[in-house]
Design an enzyme around this catalytic site. Structure first.
Site: not given
Length: 418
Positions: A27, A97, A121, A335, A398
């Site tokens: 990330n 994304r 996903c 979230i 991923r």
């Protein structure tokens, strides 16, 4: 690529024991890679993990005209050249994304951008309206056409500073707008900004490139635009989610696991919950050890929240731990609305609706629904009695670098097959 057809075979019931080196954060690596759009000079990135999403980012950058060289063994990537194309195609964006974060740097550097609406996903909606509203505040003209977000810096071809108040905390929104603001004319303020360590890492890299960013890691980020960014050298921060995952795997199997090359300060909320689960947690510099030998797992109530709260990316893993605990627990996801799809698979392994802990799980054939659900099923398989088959592990690829190799180094029995 053949990884999409792969499965894991896991023989559980053995305590994990040993050390595992934590890779660079997915990330953090993805936005940092896309930030290289903002300069035509060479950027050397270290500690870049060998992941499917990283490879997708290279393909995206190459589509833009960048030249990318990646040394897998060293974990080093060199990105050079300016961009010659400002379109991010659906074929690439649909698989990741994070591709939406090309929008800000593209329109800021090139004056225009066309980015397909994102895929990824299926854990729930990740609306792009925060990205769009922020760019419009900075002077971008935006329209949606044929599934693409088309943005143009009207007038001079350069974005201008703006005062952006985020309607909700968004990591990718903060990162996208922060990148866009680096080359804007004037000062941009982002209020209600995300506080995540990955946001800070991106800001640190951008500042090495000549950006003027203050306040990253707080709710108010100030960016003074500059005319040009230059090349730099930067090492990607350690992956706190990978570290947390291996710690929980050690606890779930009643073993002892030490994670090396970590950033303990980024994991405080997770470590607190692991201590509540009755694990002995020891921090020594950049190493974290979880010792669960001869100890009973206790139930822990968890509510996910933006950083510094308990991370949503660690929810599925903690759910497995609670499924093995001695008592009743609750897990609340705030979230992503679809982030409980692993529950049905855990029930197949003998979990009691996850709220009520059971003495042990049983091996079963299960299927991954998303990246972190994949991690939870691997942990469950390692802790279960018998053999577990985890299907659709392309999700795992991923975000977890060489996970079967690392698990085997800890004594776990796991193999990939097709």
């Amino acid at each position: 690529m053949t990884y999409k057809t792969a499965k894991f075979k896991i023989v559980g019931g053995k305590a994990l024991d040993g050390e595992v080196k934590i890779s660079g954060a997915k990330n953090a690596a993805l936005p940092i890679l896309l930030s290289t759009i903002l300069t035509d000079e060479k950027v050397l990135l270290k500690n870049v993990p060998d992941l499917a999403d990283v490879k997708t980012s290279f393909k995206l950058l190459q589509d833009f005209g960048k030249v990318c060289t990646y040394d897998v063994e060293k974990g080093e990537a060199v990105i050079e050249n300016g961009i010659t194309n400002h379109v991010a195609s659906y074929e690439l964006v649909k698989t990741m994304r994070a591709s939406i974060m090309a929008l800000g740097p593209l329109v800021s550097y090139a004056g225009s951008a066309e980015v397909s609406l994102p895929g990824g996903c299926a854990i729930g909606a990740r609306p792009v309206d925060l990205h769009i509203k922020g760019l419009m505040e900075m002077g971008a003209q935006i329209k949606l056409d044929d599934g693409y977000i088309k943005a143009n810096a009207i007038g001079s071809g350069r974005l201008h500073g703006g005062h952006i108040i985020m309607d909700k905390v968004s990591v990718t929104g903060t990162e996208n707008l922060m990148m866009a603001a680096t080359l804007a004319d004037g000062i941009t303020i982002i209020e209600n900004a995300a506080l995540e360590p990955e946001v800070v890492d991106l800001a640190n890299c951008l500042n090495k490139m000549g950006a003027k960013i203050k306040g990253a890691g707080t709710s108010r980020v100030e960016i003074e635009g500059v005319i040009k960014l230059h090349g730099c050298e930067h090492s990607v921060v350690a992956d706190r989610i990978e570290a947390g995952t291996y710690l929980i795997a050690g606890i779930a199997t009643h073993g002892i696991v030490t994670c090396l090359n970590t950033l303990p300060s980024s994991l405080e909320s997770v470590l607190q919950k692991l201590r509540q689960a009755n694990a002995i947690i020891t921090v020594d510099g950049t190493s974290i050890t979880a010792d669960m030998r001869n100890r009973q797992i206790k139930p822990v109530d968890v509510v996910t929240a933006p950083h510094p709260g308990y991370p949503t990316d660690m929810q599925a893993q903690m759910t497995v731990l609670n499924a093995l605990s001695d008592g009743v627990s609750s897990v609340t996801e705030t979230i992503f609305e679809n982030r409980f799809m692993h529950i049905a698979e855990l029930i197949r392994m003998g979990a009691h609706l996850v709220c009520n802990g059971v003495p042990s799980l049983k091996g079963a054939q299960v299927m991954s629904s998303d990246l972190r659900a994949s991690a939870s099923l691997v942990i469950a398989g390692l802790a279960a009695e018998g053999t577990t088959i985890v299907d659709r592990i392309y999700h795992m690829d991923r975000g977890y670098e060489h996970i079967e190799t690392k698990v085997r180094c800890l004594g776990g029995q796991i193999e990939r097959f097709y």
